[in-house]
Write a protein that holds these residues in place. Structure first.
Motif, short mmCIF file in Angstrom:
data_model
loop_
_atom_site.label_atom_id
_atom_site.label_comp_id
_atom_site.label_asym_id
_atom_site.label_seq_id
_atom_site.Cartn_x
_atom_site.Cartn_y
_atom_site.Cartn_z
N SER A 1 5.45 9.00 -6.40
CA SER A 1 5.71 8.18 -7.61
C SER A 1 5.03 6.83 -7.51
O SER A 1 4.55 6.29 -8.52
N MET B 1 1.55 7.50 -8.52
CA MET B 1 1.47 7.82 -9.96
C MET B 1 1.51 6.53 -10.78
O MET B 1 0.68 6.32 -11.66
N THR C 1 -1.67 4.69 -10.56
CA THR C 1 -2.70 5.32 -11.39
C THR C 1 -2.54 4.91 -12.85
O THR C 1 -3.50 4.52 -13.51
N LEU C 2 -1.27 4.95 -13.31
CA LEU C 2 -0.99 4.59 -14.70
C LEU C 2 -1.56 3.21 -15.02
O LEU C 2 -2.27 3.01 -16.01
N CYS D 1 0.01 11.34 -16.21
CA CYS D 1 1.01 10.83 -15.26
C CYS D 1 2.36 11.45 -15.57
O CYS D 1 2.93 11.20 -16.63
N SER E 1 -6.41 12.08 -7.84
CA SER E 1 -5.07 12.65 -8.00
C SER E 1 -4.23 12.28 -6.77
O SER E 1 -4.78 12.01 -5.70
N TYR F 1 5.98 13.93 -10.32
CA TYR F 1 5.30 12.62 -10.27
C TYR F 1 3.80 12.75 -10.02
O TYR F 1 3.18 11.87 -9.47
N ALA G 1 -0.05 12.53 -10.64
CA ALA G 1 -1.05 11.80 -11.44
C ALA G 1 -2.35 12.56 -11.28
O ALA G 1 -2.70 12.98 -10.17
#
Ligand code: TEU
Ligand code: CA
Length: 560
Positions: free
Chosen positions: A350, A353, A356-357, A510, A535, A552, A554
């Motif tokens: 998470s 993720m 990444t967001l 995501c 990823s 979670y 990405a």
């Protein structure tokens, strides 16, 4: 219009010096401790360091109460240490921006010592003094962000002074042109030392509505927020443009204004190039989504829809004009992996993720110390282990109102600023390698599992993932300058969006939960050749146009 700028292509790392690294064993982080870690920051790949305040301060609010803008806080070292840090950073190609705290000073600043002496003192109007009301009560009903009234009575002259924060942080009077010139002179003094810009503390508070009127108080509270009378006030653009003209325009520097209460339209006015005011702002809407009407301590569940709607609103509002700052962590906010992710079973997934967001969005990303290897919130049993004035004042005020210790600790665990202020966890040795002495605040007990040393050499660590994200931003113009469009906008679990520039497309997926939702590539891209950009999982299948996301997960595709 949006021209190319170095600060648009940069990743910025925030250091809260008190908790970063202690070099002399007094339990308090310091400047030499930062210099010791510059190679670590270079290895992470960041470009700019934002130093939270390092100026002389009684530390009522840990440096955000400045008693001398042109000297270094005793606990942090000397001006020589600071010069050494700046040179060492520049030698590594790292820039440094300083924290500009000029909505208020410390009450121990020489200016305030003079101002409070008499009503006709030359420095009187450096601050905001008012007589009490007829009945002797405060000049208006505004509350302080740190509990109680925003006014403090001063016996010597029988008047009150305004302090939107602690009573040891009197607000400076920006209506006074001499105060403004003092600030601009000080800014140029630091700029001439070679710094690369400023982060500006609550800079949209400096223009207050004349008359400082009482705020509506329908529930008859003792004090209420006066924010409508000091957020984005009547002369704010005039002051910021004047600051640009008088202090900033001759330097190749960046500015980011911290602006509680700013909205997207206002943010465009502050940051569009034509305004010649600021480069970026820190907005607070996404970090207020889990606050109810009673403010930050009024806990409210957060939904992915709320978060997505808000971040999309900001991406679209500043897509053509102005520039976004991208953050979920700082020294005032709880740790993002605990707040927006899952700091238990899916801690690593998470954290990656969420990174990444943020890092695939349009804007400049900010990393807060320890975020890069997944530091989490903390839970101290004893209120005396907490140090933050905001938390301690709230605790005392609410205990007096009869709220239970347990209820208050629950709120502090979720929203307390000390969540972000426990010492950086460098390794699994005593005190996490932060100090050889007694740390000013306790180390988070999970330092044995979560620390930089373990992360730096582990290619699957959160640190290594941040390195990759930063590298992708440095290599790829679509990440920096590409357009933004939301995808799957009504999906309850997946935050998906795309970026496009000159025929290259990035598709970002995501998964915000531990379910395994299935998603489909948009039809228009199903024939194109997709390559995996990044990823947080080792993926077997990256060819199919339909795929299932792991908990979670990405996943970013590049299509060109
Ligand atoms: O914070 C401004 C601010 O509004 C914060 O008080 C924030 O909203 C609150 O802490 C959330 O709990 C800046 C600095 O970042 C903060 O550290 C200082 O305490 C404050 O200004 C006063 O200088
Ligand atoms: Ca120290």
């Amino acid at each position: 219009s949006q021209t190319k700028q170095w600060w648009k292509e940069s990743v910025i790392y925030q250091i809260y010096p008190r908790s970063f690294n202690d070099s002399n064993g007094d339990g308090i982080g310091d400047l030499k401790g930062i210099t010791e870690k510059l190679d670590y920051l270079k290895q992470l790949g960041i470009d700019v360091i934002w130093l939270s305040p390092v100026y002389k301060s009684p530390n009522d609010d840990n440096g955000y109460d400045i008693s001398d803008y042109k000297d270094i806080m005793d606990e942090f070292g000397t001006m020589e240490d600071w010069e050494e840090l700046l040179e060492a950073a520049h030698n590594r190609g790292l820039k440094i921006i300083m924290d500009l705290v000029v909505n208020h000073s410390s009450d121990e600043h020489a200016w305030f010592a003079e101002s409070r002496k008499s009503k006709d003192n030359p420095y009187r109007d450096y601050y905001i003094w008012r007589p009490g009301k007829e009945d002797g009560s405060e000049p208006n009903n505004w509350d302080s962000a740190f509990s109680g009234s925003a006014w403090e009575y001063d016996e010597t002259t029988g008047e009150y002074y305004l302090h939107l924060f602690s009573k040891k942080q009197p607000d400076l009077n920006w209506e006074n042109p001499t105060v403004r010139q003092e600030v601009y002179d000080m800014m140029r003094w630091w700029l001439d030392k070679g710094i690369d810009g400023f982060r500006m503390d609550v800079i949209n508070f400096i223009s207050k509505v004349p008359g400082l009127p009482d705020a509506p108080n329908p529930e008859g509270k003792k004090y209420v927020s006066g924010s409508q009378y000091f957020m984005n006030g009547p002369r704010i653009h005039e002051f910021l443009h004047e600051m640009h003209e008088e202090a900033l325009k001759d330097y190749d520097v960046m500015t980011v204004g911290e602006m509680p209460g700013v909205g997207p339209d206002e943010a465009v006015n502050y940051t569009k190039e034509e305004s010649e005011e600021l480069n970026m702002v820190f907005q607070f809407e996404h970090v207020d989504l889990d606050s109810g009407p009673g403010g930050k301590w009024d806990l409210r569940p957060l939904s992915l829809k709320d978060l997505r709607d808000n971040l999309v609103k900001w991406q679209k509002a500043l897509e053509q004009d102005g520039w976004n700052s991208l953050y979920m962590n700082n020294h005032d906010q709880p740790r993002m992996v605990s707040r927006f992710g899952n700091d238990g079973k899916f801690h690593k997934e998470s954290a990656k993720m969420l990174a990444t967001l943020l890092h695939m969005m349009k804007g400049t990303p900010y990393i807060y110390q320890g975020e890069e290897f997944g530091m989490t919130n903390v839970q101290f049993e004893d209120i005396n282990d907490y140090k933050d004035i905001e938390t301690l004042n709230m605790y005392r005020e609410k205990r007096d109102e009869g709220v239970s210790h347990e209820e208050l600790m629950k709120r502090i665990y979720v929203k307390g600023r000390d969540n972000a202020r426990t010492p950086v966890q460098w390794d699994d040795s005593k005190n996490a390698g932060f100090t050889t002495g007694k740390p000013w605040i306790q180390v988070n007990p999970n330092y044995k599992e979560i620390n930089a040393a373990a992360a730096v050499n582990d290619e699957n660590s959160i640190f290594s993932y941040y390195q990759k994200l930063i590298e992708l931003r440095h290599q790829n113009e679509t990440v920096v300058y590409g357009s933004f469009d939301i995808m799957l906008n009504d999906n309850e679990e997946v935050f998906a969006y795309k970026r496009e520039l000159n025929g290259e497309t990035l598709l970002v997926y995501c998964n915000f939960y531990e379910d395994s939702p299935q998603v489909e590539i948009p039809a228009e891209y199903q024939q194109a050749n997709k390559e995996l950009f990044i990823s947080n999982y080792e993926l077997e299948d990256t060819e199919s146009n339909k795929f299932t996301l792991k908990p979670y997960e990405a996943r970013v595709y590049r299509i060109r």
